[in-house]
Design a protein around this motif. Structure first.
Motif, short mmCIF file in Angstrom:
data_model
loop_
_atom_site.label_atom_id
_atom_site.label_comp_id
_atom_site.label_asym_id
_atom_site.label_seq_id
_atom_site.Cartn_x
_atom_site.Cartn_y
_atom_site.Cartn_z
N UNK A 146 0.83 -1.20 0.00
CA UNK A 146 0.00 0.00 0.00
C UNK A 146 0.87 1.25 0.00
N UNK A 147 0.58 2.16 -0.90
CA UNK A 147 1.32 3.41 -0.96
C UNK A 147 2.57 3.37 -1.81
N UNK A 148 2.92 2.19 -2.32
CA UNK A 148 4.10 2.09 -3.19
C UNK A 148 3.81 2.74 -4.54
N UNK A 149 4.82 3.36 -5.11
CA UNK A 149 4.69 3.94 -6.43
C UNK A 149 5.98 3.71 -7.21
N UNK A 150 5.85 3.77 -8.53
CA UNK A 150 7.01 3.62 -9.40
C UNK A 150 7.32 4.96 -10.05
N UNK A 151 8.53 5.45 -9.85
CA UNK A 151 8.94 6.74 -10.41
C UNK A 151 9.72 6.50 -11.69
N UNK A 152 9.11 6.86 -12.82
CA UNK A 152 9.76 6.65 -14.12
C UNK A 152 10.26 7.95 -14.74
N UNK A 153 9.92 9.08 -14.17
CA UNK A 153 10.26 10.35 -14.80
C UNK A 153 11.76 10.62 -14.78
#
Length: 425
Positions: A146-153
């Motif tokens: 929960x709350x994990x995100x993937x930063x691709x920018x």
């Protein structure tokens, strides 16, 4: 459909760059994980679906004309496959344009399973591939994501790079005259080759590298250049060295970076046939230091980023191709596999090796990865038996250079040419 919708995810400029480099080979990376027992396949499928909540692009196709990933569905059975040994999934065709960007094969043996994972370079680089496998292990273990995100920018990385390198200078020569290996006739087959430095051998290599204040990748590149000099006679060798831009920005909690955040600098190495190997390693170290200080990679990234926002993709493709140096010989560093993060519940990972794309000979990609203290150098190729034997000679030469260097005191001038020339015969 995902909720009845087609979902688009914008690509970054380094995704587009990798697309331009895939004319003659599937842009893939491979990992081979050997377990001590059987994996729960249904649990693995659930883990894939859970990871897709954070990295939905694993189910995507890639639209090159728009530089974007397109997800229309999440058919997990199209991504996770069960096969029986001795099936070799690497002999199959991978179409990452149509998608998906990930393929998992559970290869059943009598008492244990092997998981082969293939991931597209359109989506991520070698470090991002490892990060995805760590995320998959977390999902398999029912960890709370929960709350994990993937930063691709790429923008946050570039902002930090521009603070550190205020005035990047363009590279004086983006087109390199690369050494070309011979190509032998014969039936074209898929080959995979590797050599290993045992934990004791690699510990000695690390020790002498630390004493000489150089990096392991620098030593491998020096050995690569020397092996090419021995086998081709060329004394000027240009090789790409990957730079992971993640190291310029701090890690964020509950954030993965399954993205293309690696660029190459090109090192033109002068191989003195009479000089000791330690001198060649120092030269590679100094060249890489100069390239990092020049920060030409930032100059190119800045221009790519501007083009990505102002040019049509068709025009950007033509302009960018002129910038791309020919890369018949490449090197990928997967680094150290974190055993603590690659734990699957109820399973022991016996071994894990990473390798790169199947290159059509005489092009070649060498990959390095370390697991449980053992370093593996590998390649995958499509070519004749003699092509394969030549590629193996290159690996064996690199191995010989590193092993003799590890046994040579830095205060001596012992040369390793005799050992390596013997290997080449």
């Amino acid at each position: 459909m995902i909720g009845g919708l087609t979902v688009y995810y914008r690509g970054e400029v380094l995704d587009f760059l990798n697309m331009l480099l895939t004319d003659d080979a599937a842009p893939l990376m491979r990992s081979r994980i050997v377990f001590s027992s059987k994996i729960d396949v249904e649990r693995l499928k659930a883990a894939v679906l859970a990871s897709a909540q954070i990295v939905p692009e694993i189910f995507a196709g890639y639209q090159a004309d728009h530089n974007r990933f397109v997800v229309t569905d999440q058919p997990v059975n199209d991504l996770v496959h069960e096969v029986q040994s001795p099936y070799s999934p690497e002999n199959g065709a991978f179409d990452f344009i149509k998608g998906p960007q990930l393929q998992l094969f559970v290869i059943h043996h009598d008492q244990y399973d092997v998981l082969q994972a293939f991931m597209s370079r359109l989506l991520t680089d070698s470090t991002g591939f490892k990060e995805y496998l760590y995320l998959l292990a977390q999902a398999y273990n029912f960890d709370d994501l929960t709350g994990y995100q993937n930063e691709r920018r790429l923008r946050p990385v570039m902002t930090q790079l521009q603070r550190q390198f205020s005035r990047p200078r363009p590279h004086p020569n983006l087109t390199t005259d690369a050494v070309k290996l011979p190509h032998y006739p014969g039936i074209t087959l898929s080959h995979g080759g590797h050599v290993m430095l045992s934990s004791k051998q690699f510990m000695r290599v690390r020790r002498v590298a630390k004493a000489q204040d150089v990096g392991i990748s620098e030593a491998i590149l020096a050995a690569y250049a020397k092996a090419l000099q021995v086998l081709t006679g060329h004394t000027t060798i240009t090789l790409p060295c990957p730079i992971n831009f993640r190291r310029f920005t701090p890690e964020a909690e509950k954030t993965t970076r399954i993205a293309n955040l690696t660029g190459n600098v090109f090192l033109t190495i002068k191989v003195d046939v009479d000089a000791p190997f330690s001198t060649l390693v120092n030269q590679v170290h100094d060249l890489l230091t100069t390239e990092r200080e020049r920060a030409a990679f930032l100059y190119r990234l800045t221009n790519l980023q501007k083009m990505n926002h102002t040019m049509p993709i068709s025009l950007m493709r033509k302009v960018t191709r002129r910038w791309l140096a020919q890369r018949p010989l490449t090197y990928t560093n997967f680094g150290v596999v974190d055993q603590q993060r690659l734990k699957f519940h109820g399973l022991t990972v016996v071994n894990c090796v990473f390798s790169g794309a199947f290159r059509i000979t005489p092009t070649m990609e060498i990959a390095a990865s370390t697991f449980a203290g053992t370093c593996t150098l590998s390649f995958n190729s499509n070519g004749s038996e003699r092509d394969y034997q030549l590629s193996m000679k290159i690996l064996e030469n690199i191995q010989a250079q590193l092993l003799v260097w590890a046994q040579t005191k830095l205060t001596t001038t012992t040369s390793v040419e005799h050992v390596v020339n013997t290997k080449a015969e």
